[in-house]
Design an enzyme around this catalytic site. Structure first.
Site, short mmCIF file in Angstrom:
data_model
loop_
_atom_site.label_atom_id
_atom_site.label_comp_id
_atom_site.label_asym_id
_atom_site.label_seq_id
_atom_site.Cartn_x
_atom_site.Cartn_y
_atom_site.Cartn_z
N LYS A 28 14.80 1.41 -8.70
CA LYS A 28 13.68 1.65 -9.39
C LYS A 28 13.29 2.86 -9.54
CE LYS A 28 10.10 -1.28 -9.34
NZ LYS A 28 9.01 -2.00 -8.43
O1 G3P Z 1 5.59 -3.89 -9.55
C1 G3P Z 1 4.76 -3.18 -9.80
C2 G3P Z 1 3.35 -3.84 -9.49
O2 G3P Z 1 3.66 -3.99 -8.13
C3 G3P Z 1 2.18 -3.05 -9.65
O3 G3P Z 1 1.08 -3.94 -9.56
O4 G3P Z 1 -0.97 -5.04 -8.85
O5 G3P Z 1 -0.53 -2.65 -8.24
O6 G3P Z 1 -0.95 -3.31 -10.35
P1 G3P Z 1 -0.28 -3.71 -9.10
#
Ligand code: G3P
Length: 225
Positions: free
Chosen positions: A87
């Site tokens: 990633k």
């Molecule tokens: O995979 C990306 C994700 O983990 C971001 O999520 O919940 O931090 O917006 P969040």
């Protein structure tokens, strides 16, 4: 549609792989932080052992410059395995890294995507997957559905081999909307999947069936008649 778990928690990965039709696991540095100061590569290898060699595993680089990202990718591929999706945040340095890694045939996921343009550039740089951040875009007042639909339309129009791996969800409705907008894959915290199947009205329906059956047949299940 493919569902991935956005977690590095070993117990959750074991439990949710057992219950749900899960296609893979994604992590990022913030997700890794939740597990504490783990032995990073040992932990990632343990995830690989749980999910098996064919299940997509996405692991993020932490360097901010292209050369460092490529070194991180080499370490990930050497210390885990060559099938890992590396990633890479879609920044200026990230795009350089994606081009370089794709020239070496590495599987790459462009992440931290907040716009169609970022996704288009990652696709054109050769990313295998692109990860638009659904909830974070909504928080910014952006239309996540339209952005994902634009990415899906461009993939369809020009036959890009790129897959939309939507990420950043706060509820099951957002996941459904990402799929409907054209995302082939979505990654989410296990709690979102659990909530989808444990809503009170579902449990009430099941309790009603249970009570009605037992009122006539007692404790015997269908198999025990
Ligand atoms: O995979 C990306 C994700 O983990 C971001 O999520 O919940 O931090 O917006 P969040």
């Amino acid at each position: 549609m493919k569902y991935l778990l956005d977690t590095a928690n070993l117990a959750d990965i074991r439990r949710f792989y057992d219950i749900f039709p899960i296609a893979g696991v994604t992590t990022n540095p913030s997700i890794v932080k939740k597990e504490g100061k783990i032995d990073f590569f040992a932990h990632m290898n343990e995830i690989r052992d749980i999910i098996g060699p064919e299940s997509p595993l996405h692991i993020q680089v932490t360097a901010l410059d292209m050369e460092g990202m490529v070194r991180d990718a080499e370490a990930i591929l050497t210390k885990i395995d060559a099938k890992v999706y590396v990633k890479v945040p879609v920044t200026m340095e990230g795009i350089r890294a994606i081009k370089c890694l794709k020239s070496q045939k590495v599987r790459v996921t462009g992440t931290a995507i907040y716009s169609a343009q970022q996704g288009f550039l990652a696709m054109e740089a050769g990313a295998d997957c692109i990860a638009p951040y659904f909830n974070r875009m909504e928080n910014m007042g952006l239309n996540s559905d339209e952005i994902i639909a634009a990415l899906a339309e461009m993939i369809r129009l020009y036959d890009y081999p790129t897959e939309i791996l939507a990420a950043s969800f706060k509820n099951a409705g957002q996941v459904d909307r990402a799929f409907l907008a054209g995302a082939q894959t979505a990654t989410m915290d296990p709690s979102i999947l659990e909530a989808a199947l444990t809503q009170p009205h579902i449990m009430q329906a099941v309790a009603g069936f249970d009570a009605d059956w037992k009122a006539v047949f007692g404790e015997k299940t269908v198999a025990e008649l």
